[in-house]
Scaffold this active site. Structure first.
Site, PDB file in Angstrom:
ATOM      1  CD  GLU A   1      -3.012  -0.982   2.280  1.00 58.13           C
ATOM      2  OE1 GLU A   1      -2.911  -0.065   3.108  1.00 58.13           O
ATOM      3  OE2 GLU A   1      -3.966  -1.773   2.277  1.00 58.13           O
TER       4      GLU A   1
ATOM      5  CD  GLU B   1      -3.793  -5.905   4.166  1.00 60.65           C
ATOM      6  OE1 GLU B   1      -4.579  -5.035   4.596  1.00 60.65           O
ATOM      7  OE2 GLU B   1      -2.560  -5.804   4.225  1.00 60.65           O
TER       8      GLU B   1
END
Ligand code: BGC
Length: 467
Positions: free
Chosen positions: A165, A352
């Site tokens: 991320e 995720e």
């Protein structure tokens, strides 16, 4: 509800080093930006820190045993750079390598495939002191670190993820200031740091290819997809613009080889865009083997010309919400997957996805989190439909394996399939964990001995609760 997944589809769960390991300063570990950020009063809710976290550093064996009991097929974890090279670019610490080596061996022995994230936000503080990701030298620091990981774990680890991320840690680090280095409103530094992160990613991919280790390498991007609040063309365009400024800023360079055009123009006009060369863009777009996507919810936006950047305003959907206030938007997830299907040329992994709930331990000692099962059903039904329609998605990792240190929000938010009682470090497999195991079994269509099919009655099956 029918959830149909190909037999070779992988179901796993994910964690990150700082959120679960603890073991601060142990066996030669250096200090990371998160170690020191948590020491600053007021930065983390209730003044909590990851110094002990889930004590996974000492309890990894029992945690792997529990993963095995859950029939997980893969475990996504991250490596703390400060355990491997305590000051970021100096001496390699053999004890740090030994720890992850033991973890990887334990996973392989349990038949669980390791997926290794090389960077999940815990930069060595010594490198932050030299400018961190805003320093162009960071590409060199990271590439060397990557080489150490490839040499130590290549072969045994078949899937490497360069970064987790980039949007989140650069935006929160330099714009909202809620993450280290805690700077607010500095868009220029955010974009510069992000550019170096993407170059570091490309350089690591190149190095991985040179080393011919076998296996695969990719990157994990967060995508909180912006959906149009209506089908009116102006809302559809507004949502596309919003995506350029948010997740698309990192997605497009990796997937298309250039920064999103509208947003790049805007940043340039406002003096925020770093100098970018063609060579750098080529490096960033070095072909990956797969793309990892972390996804929790979608935003809905409508056109609003009074917002002079994206030209949007948020529209809050009337849907159920998680206990940390995130909307449950599986329809938007489907839209996002459709978009990926139309543009991606490499396989996708959902690295995720999960929900935060205020879980409680019942008087009889169990954690009945049916809302988490409902969330899983909603998102997995969409994923299974998209795969049936042709999306090349090879795996799904629930976030998280166990409750953990939720960064600036501390330990209150719980995302795990396994409940962690932080006072005793006792673990309790939640109802959702039992459901997830039944799902994996069903996919494999094998009834393992001693594994009850009816997850609700499956209370005695977990033997490794730590006391
Ligand atoms: C991160 C995790 C985090 C999760 C839930 C993701 O952005 O990769 O570290 O715990 O979201 O907030």
């Amino acid at each position: 509800m029918k959830l149909k997944f190909p037999k070779n589809f992988i179901f796993g769960a994910a964690t990150a080093a700082y959120q679960v390991e603890g073991g601060r300063g142990e066996d030669g570990k250096g200090e990371s930006v998160w170690d020191l950020f948590c020491d600053i009063p007021g930065k983390i809710d209730r003044g909590e820190t990851g110094a002990v976290a889930c004590d996974h550093y000492h309890r990894f064996r029992e945690d792997v045993a529990r993963m095995k009991e859950l029939h997980l097929e893969s475990y996504r974890f991250s490596v703390a750079w400060t355990r491997i090279i305590p000051d970021g670019d100096g001496e390699v610490n053999p004890a740090g390598i030994a720890f992850y080596s033991r973890l990887i061996d334990e996973l392989l022995a349990a038949g669980i495939e390791p997926m290794l994230t090389m960077y999940h936000w815990d930069l060595p503080q010594a490198l932050q002191d030299r400018g961190g990701w805003t320093n162009p030298e960071s590409v060199k620091w990271y590439t060397r670190y990557a080489g150490v990981l490839f040499d130590a774990f290549g072969g045994r680890v078949k899937k490497f993820i360069t970064f987790n991320e980039p949007f989140v840690f650069t935006d929160f680090g330099y714009v909202t200031g809620s993450f280290p280095p805690g700077i607010k409103g500095d868009h220029r530094s955010k974009l510069l740091a992000g550019h170096h992160v993407l170059m570091s990613h490309g350089a690591a991919v190149r190095l991985f290819r040179e080393k011919k280790l076998g296996g695969e390498i990719g990157i994990t991007l967060d995508y909180a997809y912006n959906c149009p609040a209506s089908r009116r063309p102006e809302d559809v365009e507004a949502a596309a613009r919003a995506n350029e400024f948010w997740a698309g800023w990192y997605f497009e360079p990796i997937v298309f080889g250039h920064y999103p055009k509208y947003a790049a123009k805007w940043f340039e006009a406002h003096g925020m865009l770093p100098k970018i060369t063609e060579e750098e863009m080529k490096l960033i777009a070095e072909p990956v083997d797969f793309l990892g996507i972390n996804h929790y919810f979608c935003n809905y936006v409508a056109a609003d010309p009074s917002n002079e950047r994206e030209g949007t305003r948020p529209v809050y959907p009337c849907v159920p919400y998680s206990d940390n206030g995130w909307p449950i938007t599986e329809d938007g997830f489907y839209e996002m997957l459709q978009y990926f299907r139309s543009v991606l040329k490499v396989p996708l992994y959902i690295t995720e996805n999960g929900i935060c709930l205020n879980d409680v331990v019942d008087v009889d000692g169990t954690v009945e989190d049916s809302r988490r099962i409902d969330y899983l059903k909603r998102y997995l039904a969409v994923l299974s439909r998209a795969i049936e329609e042709g999306l090349d998605c090879r795996g799904y990792y629930y976030w998280s394996l166990m409750d953990n240190m939720e960064w600036a929000a501390g330990y209150k938010p719980r995302f795990g399939l396994i409940y962690v009682d932080y006072a005793t470090q006792r673990r309790i497999v939640k109802q959702s964990g039992r459901w997830y195991r039944a799902l994996i079994d069903e996919k494999n269509q094998t009834q393992r001995e001693g594994t009850p099919r009816l997850v609700k009655e499956d209370r005695t099956a977990f033997t490794t609760d730590a006391v």
